[in-house]
Scaffold this motif. Sequence first.
Motif, PDB file in Angstrom:
ATOM      1  N   LEU A 517       0.845  -1.181   0.000  1.00  0.00           N
ATOM      2  CA  LEU A 517       0.000   0.000   0.000  1.00  0.00           C
ATOM      3  C   LEU A 517       0.887   1.240   0.000  1.00  0.00           C
ATOM      4  CD1 LEU A 517      -1.788  -2.283   1.585  1.00  0.00           C
ATOM      5  CD2 LEU A 517      -3.273  -0.321   2.055  1.00  0.00           C
ATOM      6  N   THR A 518       0.568   2.150  -0.867  1.00  0.00           N
ATOM      7  CA  THR A 518       1.308   3.413  -0.934  1.00  0.00           C
ATOM      8  C   THR A 518       0.333   4.534  -1.230  1.00  0.00           C
ATOM      9  OG1 THR A 518       3.192   4.558  -1.933  1.00  0.00           O
ATOM     10  CG2 THR A 518       1.825   3.239  -3.400  1.00  0.00           C
ATOM     11  N   SER A 519       0.829   5.758  -1.267  1.00  0.00           N
ATOM     12  CA  SER A 519      -0.008   6.926  -1.515  1.00  0.00           C
ATOM     13  C   SER A 519       0.845   8.002  -2.173  1.00  0.00           C
ATOM     14  CB  SER A 519      -0.606   7.444  -0.208  1.00  0.00           C
ATOM     15  OG  SER A 519       0.416   7.844   0.683  1.00  0.00           O
ATOM     16  N   THR A 520       0.202   9.106  -2.488  1.00  0.00           N
ATOM     17  CA  THR A 520       0.940  10.213  -3.105  1.00  0.00           C
ATOM     18  C   THR A 520       1.833  10.920  -2.094  1.00  0.00           C
ATOM     19  OG1 THR A 520      -0.926  10.552  -4.606  1.00  0.00           O
ATOM     20  CG2 THR A 520       0.711  12.317  -4.474  1.00  0.00           C
ATOM     21  N   ARG A 521       1.253  11.284  -0.979  1.00  0.00           N
ATOM     22  CA  ARG A 521       1.957  12.013   0.069  1.00  0.00           C
ATOM     23  C   ARG A 521       1.698  11.347   1.412  1.00  0.00           C
ATOM     24  NH1 ARG A 521      -0.257  16.590  -2.893  1.00  0.00           N
ATOM     25  NH2 ARG A 521       1.385  17.771  -3.942  1.00  0.00           N
ATOM     26  N   PRO A 522       2.413  11.745   2.450  1.00  0.00           N
ATOM     27  CA  PRO A 522       2.118  11.218   3.789  1.00  0.00           C
ATOM     28  C   PRO A 522       0.734  11.654   4.261  1.00  0.00           C
ATOM     29  CG  PRO A 522       4.304  12.244   3.712  1.00  0.00           C
ATOM     30  CD  PRO A 522       3.620  12.595   2.434  1.00  0.00           C
ATOM     31  N   ALA A 523       0.264  10.964   5.315  1.00  0.00           N
ATOM     32  CA  ALA A 523      -0.994  11.311   5.999  1.00  0.00           C
ATOM     33  C   ALA A 523      -2.201  11.141   5.102  1.00  0.00           C
ATOM     34  CB  ALA A 523      -0.926  12.731   6.539  1.00  0.00           C
ATOM     35  N   GLY A 634       8.656  12.323  -4.151  1.00  0.00           N
ATOM     36  CA  GLY A 634       9.797  12.726  -3.346  1.00  0.00           C
ATOM     37  C   GLY A 634      10.757  11.603  -3.029  1.00  0.00           C
ATOM     38  N   LEU A 635      10.336  10.332  -3.207  1.00  0.00           N
ATOM     39  CA  LEU A 635      11.193   9.195  -2.868  1.00  0.00           C
ATOM     40  C   LEU A 635      11.147   8.172  -3.992  1.00  0.00           C
ATOM     41  CD1 LEU A 635      10.089   8.678   0.852  1.00  0.00           C
ATOM     42  CD2 LEU A 635      12.150   9.839   0.067  1.00  0.00           C
ATOM     43  N   ALA A 636      12.225   7.386  -4.100  1.00  0.00           N
ATOM     44  CA  ALA A 636      12.254   6.296  -5.076  1.00  0.00           C
ATOM     45  C   ALA A 636      11.917   4.967  -4.430  1.00  0.00           C
ATOM     46  CB  ALA A 636      13.641   6.218  -5.734  1.00  0.00           C
ATOM     47  N   ASP A 637      11.647   4.954  -3.104  1.00  0.00           N
ATOM     48  CA  ASP A 637      11.446   3.697  -2.382  1.00  0.00           C
ATOM     49  C   ASP A 637      10.231   2.939  -2.901  1.00  0.00           C
ATOM     50  OD1 ASP A 637      13.500   4.830  -1.071  1.00  0.00           O
ATOM     51  OD2 ASP A 637      12.524   4.965   0.890  1.00  0.00           O
ATOM     52  N   ALA A 638       9.105   3.641  -3.100  1.00  0.00           N
ATOM     53  CA  ALA A 638       7.870   2.959  -3.495  1.00  0.00           C
ATOM     54  C   ALA A 638       8.038   2.253  -4.841  1.00  0.00           C
ATOM     55  CB  ALA A 638       6.721   3.960  -3.559  1.00  0.00           C
ATOM     56  N   SER A 639       8.702   2.899  -5.793  1.00  0.00           N
ATOM     57  CA  SER A 639       8.909   2.269  -7.101  1.00  0.00           C
ATOM     58  C   SER A 639       9.772   1.015  -6.982  1.00  0.00           C
ATOM     59  CB  SER A 639       9.566   3.265  -8.057  1.00  0.00           C
ATOM     60  OG  SER A 639       8.761   4.411  -8.205  1.00  0.00           O
ATOM     61  N   LEU A 640      10.768   1.021  -6.088  1.00  0.00           N
ATOM     62  CA  LEU A 640      11.621  -0.157  -5.893  1.00  0.00           C
ATOM     63  C   LEU A 640      10.876  -1.261  -5.158  1.00  0.00           C
ATOM     64  CD1 LEU A 640      14.897   1.706  -4.861  1.00  0.00           C
ATOM     65  CD2 LEU A 640      14.384   0.684  -7.076  1.00  0.00           C
ATOM     66  N   LEU A 641      10.029  -0.890  -4.201  1.00  0.00           N
ATOM     67  CA  LEU A 641       9.277  -1.892  -3.437  1.00  0.00           C
ATOM     68  C   LEU A 641       8.207  -2.574  -4.283  1.00  0.00           C
ATOM     69  CD1 LEU A 641       8.828   0.049  -0.094  1.00  0.00           C
ATOM     70  CD2 LEU A 641      10.118  -2.061  -0.385  1.00  0.00           C
ATOM     71  N   SER A 659      -5.142  16.663  -7.900  1.00  0.00           N
ATOM     72  CA  SER A 659      -5.255  15.554  -8.847  1.00  0.00           C
ATOM     73  C   SER A 659      -3.982  15.412  -9.672  1.00  0.00           C
ATOM     74  CB  SER A 659      -6.453  15.779  -9.775  1.00  0.00           C
ATOM     75  OG  SER A 659      -7.649  15.817  -9.048  1.00  0.00           O
ATOM     76  N   ARG A 660      -3.309  16.536  -9.941  1.00  0.00           N
ATOM     77  CA  ARG A 660      -2.084  16.469 -10.741  1.00  0.00           C
ATOM     78  C   ARG A 660      -1.005  15.671 -10.026  1.00  0.00           C
ATOM     79  NH1 ARG A 660       0.088  22.079 -12.910  1.00  0.00           N
ATOM     80  NH2 ARG A 660      -2.010  21.967 -13.808  1.00  0.00           N
ATOM     81  N   ALA A 661      -0.888  15.843  -8.702  1.00  0.00           N
ATOM     82  CA  ALA A 661       0.117  15.091  -7.948  1.00  0.00           C
ATOM     83  C   ALA A 661      -0.209  13.603  -7.946  1.00  0.00           C
ATOM     84  CB  ALA A 661       0.189  15.625  -6.517  1.00  0.00           C
ATOM     85  N   ILE A 662      -1.498  13.261  -7.825  1.00  0.00           N
ATOM     86  CA  ILE A 662      -1.891  11.843  -7.843  1.00  0.00           C
ATOM     87  C   ILE A 662      -1.556  11.226  -9.187  1.00  0.00           C
ATOM     88  CG2 ILE A 662      -3.861  10.285  -7.688  1.00  0.00           C
ATOM     89  CD1 ILE A 662      -5.139  12.237  -5.733  1.00  0.00           C
ATOM     90  N   LYS A 663      -1.861  11.921 -10.274  1.00  0.00           N
ATOM     91  CA  LYS A 663      -1.547  11.389 -11.603  1.00  0.00           C
ATOM     92  C   LYS A 663      -0.039  11.239 -11.788  1.00  0.00           C
ATOM     93  CE  LYS A 663      -5.664  13.303 -13.833  1.00  0.00           C
ATOM     94  NZ  LYS A 663      -6.188  14.257 -14.833  1.00  0.00           N
ATOM     95  N   SER A 664       0.727  12.176 -11.266  1.00  0.00           N
ATOM     96  CA  SER A 664       2.187  12.081 -11.371  1.00  0.00           C
ATOM     97  C   SER A 664       2.703  10.862 -10.616  1.00  0.00           C
ATOM     98  CB  SER A 664       2.825  13.363 -10.835  1.00  0.00           C
ATOM     99  OG  SER A 664       4.230  13.269 -10.853  1.00  0.00           O
ATOM    100  N   ALA A 665       2.147  10.617  -9.422  1.00  0.00           N
ATOM    101  CA  ALA A 665       2.575   9.450  -8.646  1.00  0.00           C
ATOM    102  C   ALA A 665       2.226   8.153  -9.363  1.00  0.00           C
ATOM    103  CB  ALA A 665       1.923   9.491  -7.266  1.00  0.00           C
ATOM    104  N   LEU A 666       1.037   8.083  -9.941  1.00  0.00           N
ATOM    105  CA  LEU A 666       0.639   6.876 -10.672  1.00  0.00           C
ATOM    106  C   LEU A 666       1.521   6.662 -11.896  1.00  0.00           C
ATOM    107  CD1 LEU A 666      -3.255   7.233 -10.459  1.00  0.00           C
ATOM    108  CD2 LEU A 666      -1.821   5.585  -9.246  1.00  0.00           C
ATOM    109  N   ASN A 667       1.880   7.736 -12.576  1.00  0.00           N
ATOM    110  CA  ASN A 667       2.762   7.605 -13.742  1.00  0.00           C
ATOM    111  C   ASN A 667       4.135   7.078 -13.338  1.00  0.00           C
ATOM    112  OD1 ASN A 667       0.842   8.502 -15.553  1.00  0.00           O
ATOM    113  ND2 ASN A 667       1.449  10.654 -15.344  1.00  0.00           N
ATOM    114  N   ARG A 668       4.644   7.513 -12.197  1.00  0.00           N
ATOM    115  CA  ARG A 668       5.945   7.018 -11.728  1.00  0.00           C
ATOM    116  C   ARG A 668       5.880   5.529 -11.447  1.00  0.00           C
ATOM    117  NH1 ARG A 668       8.951  10.556  -7.289  1.00  0.00           N
ATOM    118  NH2 ARG A 668      10.358   8.787  -7.624  1.00  0.00           N
TER     119      ARG A 668
END
Length: 715
Positions: A517-523, A634-641, A659-668
């Motif tokens: 489980l991951t997310s875009t940002r903390p909290a 902000g981190l590369a950990d989620a992509s490696l995990l 929404s732009r940040a969420i789309k960016s995270a999904l693209n990564r």
Amino acid sequence: MAAPYQGGFLDMHMVEKAFVALLNHKAWVIGSILACLSIGLVVTFLMTPLYTSTSRIEISPQAPVETDVKGAREKTISNEIAFFNTQYSLLESRSLAARTVRAGNLLNDKEFLAHYDLTGGEEGTPNSAQRTRMAERAEKILLDAVSIEPVRQSSLVDVSFATPSPALSAKLTNLWVQQFVAANLDRRFAATSDARRFLEQRISSLRRNLEDSERELITYAANNDIITLESRGDPASGRSVGDRTLIAADVEKISTALSNARDARIAAESQLSSSVSSADSSSNASVSALRQRRAELTAELARLTTTFGEEYPEVLAKRQQLAALSQSVVTETQRSRALNQESYASALKRERELQSELDRLTGKYRDQQRRSIEYAILQREVDTNRQLYDGLLQRYKEIGAAGVGTNNIAVVDMAAPSQVPSSPKLILNIVLALIAGFGIAAAIVFMFEQLDQSIRDPSEVSDRFGLPLLGSIPQVDSEEFETLLLDKKSMVYEAYFTAQTNLTFLTSHGAPRSFMLTSTRPAEGKSSSALSLASVFSQTEKRVILIDADIRSPSLNELLDIKNGAGLSNYLTGFDNVGELIAKSPEFGFDYMLAGPMPPNAAELFSSSRLGELIELLLRDYDHVILDAPPVLGLADASLLARPVEGVIFTIDASSSSSRAIKSALNRLRQTDAHIFGALVTKVGRRNEIYGYGYGYGYGYGYGYGADKNRNSDD
């Protein structure tokens, strides 16, 4: 019956959304309405009262006394509309205002001067230039005060003036209509009998000139073989601006055909050149198919030769087939070249024939152009004579239809002073202010709603981000979370149980055995969701282990209220005794592995193969391995995990406005070939319920596990 019900449901849903939007921004709504209402009241009380007087006149298309020849004027609806629009414009013309100023001697009228300052600050007795400027100001005042209102479905027109004085309004109105009637009579007397006699003589002379010029034009065209197919005229001037002759039409057709033939010849030449210049290039589908077959047979022959040798019967047979195919390729290529040569020769012949015909017609067209100079001169003479003749004839008809000494305008009602002011109208201004207030409030609410990018309805994640909705987690208070999660009748348990059920349909073997489980940002609720899913899985008789993979900012130890000891980072750095790193939560029923001490090189640890080996090792003893991963941005950990697990569950905060940040995270994540199972929407509160999605269990708690304590407790 289903369609009306669905439409009614959608209408009610839209009304509810609009009502909720108004409630969310009620301060702006109330402020806008009160501001507009206050402005309306202030403007109303500051306005000068105006008194309106109205006079009614009748405007008839025909004069009361019929003097024109019957049928001389064609009466159509369009003519009447144009006539009345002309009269309305004349009623508001500056020339009529100037007549009224002179007729009423308004520059010396004390009452008029008492209400309107015509001097413009100039002192002393006005000279001629100053009186001219005063007259212009008076004309402008009259034009601003007059109002023309046609009475529907009639020939009546109401002329009104609004001034600060009732008597002045009545006086100006009566002056205005009287001068309009007088101006109409003046225009009618302009057409005199002398003009009619002069026009009769000129029309007779022009008719003879027109006949002679037309006869001369036709004779010249016949003698010089000028055959006109089409003649174009200028509607504004009535002159002929260009003729299309038979030879010109032939030149156009031959030019078009020559262009097409040249294109065909170039295409054939290109095809022929390509087939001749390259022996390996295929010109048609059959050659391509034969070469493809020959390549396949060559590869197969090489394989058989390597395996069985040169004298193997099948090798000999394949070699014969290869020779036959090669001969077929040569034959087909030669046939294609021959066809291309024939096509090129035919196209070249066609082009030359059309070029020769075009040259012949062009010479003939140039000769005709030289002769057409005299023809154009004769044509201009005909156009000039026809224009003069038509203009004078039309003027003669208009004079005959106008009549002399008659008027088609009559005053029906004279203006009288008004007893009550016509403006300002308090009720109307209040209504307009309220309408403006509601309009501004609606625009403000609409703007705020458009700028709001939060997840109003959890089902929007499918349309916005292309993710299946795995579950919607209600917004609850941090102190109540643990109790609600362990209570199978609570909405929190139901929400996570629904998400766990949806996970069982993701793969062919049921719920994925390893996921993170991951997310875009903390909290955004990913850590609490990971703990909840692990708890729900364990209550369904599944062996589950939860790993806190956020070694930079661990939160599992805070959720379990224990100290962060040895854990995942120890194993990744070389510690092999996995059993010492695993503990069991008696409260939630699952095993867990803490994050461990924070290393200086977390990304390098996740890049090693140790994490994949750990998951494979744990899957031997557990049904499900769940990773609580760090946020993506902000981190590369989620992509490696995401590499060693079956897939990813992406958690989204319902109140997130990016929404732009969420789309960016999904693209990564997608760039690393991570398999994203779907989205888990957290913190769904009362606002989301009203927008069409909610639980309705009566809970209204605040979400955030210890959000008041530290940053990571709700992560």
